[in-house]
Design an enzyme around this catalytic site. Structure first.
Site, PDB file in Angstrom:
ATOM      1  N   LYS A  99      78.584  55.363   1.969  1.00  0.00           N
ATOM      2  CA  LYS A  99      78.611  55.961   3.299  1.00  0.00           C
ATOM      3  C   LYS A  99      77.227  56.549   3.591  1.00  0.00           C
ATOM      4  CE  LYS A  99      82.576  58.167   5.479  1.00  0.00           C
ATOM      5  NZ  LYS A  99      83.507  59.293   5.385  1.00  0.00           N
TER       6      LYS A  99
HETATM    7  O1  G3P Z   1      86.488  60.597   7.848  1.00  0.00           O
HETATM    8  C1  G3P Z   1      85.830  61.651   8.488  1.00  0.00           C
HETATM    9  C2  G3P Z   1      86.647  62.867   8.465  1.00  0.00           C
HETATM   10  O2  G3P Z   1      86.831  63.296   7.159  1.00  0.00           O
HETATM   11  C3  G3P Z   1      86.148  63.980   9.314  1.00  0.00           C
HETATM   12  O3  G3P Z   1      87.276  64.640   9.744  1.00  0.00           O
HETATM   13  O4  G3P Z   1      88.596  66.474  10.620  1.00  0.00           O
HETATM   14  O5  G3P Z   1      86.419  66.940   9.435  1.00  0.00           O
HETATM   15  O6  G3P Z   1      86.436  65.925  11.700  1.00  0.00           O
HETATM   16  P1  G3P Z   1      87.178  66.066  10.410  1.00  0.00           P
END
Ligand code: G3P
Length: 216
Positions: free
Chosen positions: A84
């Site tokens: 990533k």
């Molecule tokens: O895959 C990306 C994710 O982990 C981010 O999620 O909820 O931190 O915006 P969030």
């Protein structure tokens, strides 16, 4: 649409994988940081032993040469590891080199169609638009997913879209309707997806009726 689980918690991954519905895993440095006391390599190799599919592990440098060094090292841990890389100029440079070395790349922190076009041009296997974070600032995150899917289809671009930063089950449905190739789903959301009160009530009634029937 394939379902990935978006966590670095091996217990959650083990449980979700035991349902037989998980075809990949995405992690990020914030999710990984919850594994205090364990090495990055140890967690990634354990995840790879649980799920037979793409496992995204993120580089943490912003220097292109260091990103390539990190990505090359992490990719050697297991054949299913995908690197990533954030969509920044140095991330594009690093992605191009990693792809040239045969490493699969998931370009992350994507918030626009333009960034997704750049990720595809760099040869990324996956791009991860962050839906919830766009919603958080008053944008329509899923429209970005739908637009990326449309543009990729129009030009026959093989990069696969991973709808990420999904926060609730309705996001998963919307990702499917937007044509996303993959949804990466936090474990609690996966639990919410399976749960339905009518299923629970219906099952309880079947069990009750079956008991009565068995007793004659
Ligand atoms: O895959 C990306 C994710 O982990 C981010 O999620 O909820 O931190 O915006 P969030």
């Amino acid at each position: 649409m394939r379902l990935f689980v978006d966590t670095a918690n091996v217990d959650e991954i083990r449980e979700a994988a035991s349902w037989g519905v998980v075809s990949g895993v995405t992690t990020n440095p914030s999710l990984m940081s919850k594994n205090a006391g364990r090495s990055f390599r140890d967690v990634i190799t354990e995840i790879a032993s649980i799920v037979d599919g793409p496992i995204s592990a993120e580089v943490t440098s912003t220097d292109p040469e260091e990103m390539v060094r990190e990505g090359t090292e992490i990719a050697a841990w297991h054949p299913n590891v995908v690197i990533k890389v954030p969509i920044i100029p140095n991330g594009l440079k690093a992605a191009k080199v990693l792809v040239g070395k045969g490493v699969r790349v998931n370009m992350t922190l994507c918030f626009s169609v333009n960034q997704a076009l750049l990720a595809a041009a760099a040869g990324a296997t996956f791009v991860s638009p962050f839906v919830g974070r766009l919603d958080d600032i008053g944008n329509k995150g899923m429209e970005v997913v739908a637009d990326i899917v449309d543009v990729y289809e129009r030009y026959g671009i093989p990069t696969q879209v991973i709808a990420a930063s999904l926060r609730h089950p309705a996001h998963v449905v919307a990702a499917a309707l937007a044509g996303s190739h993959i949804a990466t789903i936090p474990y609690p959301v996966m639990m919410q997806m399976v749960k339905h009160p009518l299923t629970d009530n219906g099952l309880a009634a079947f069990m009750r009726d079956w008991e009565k029937f068995k007793q004659g």
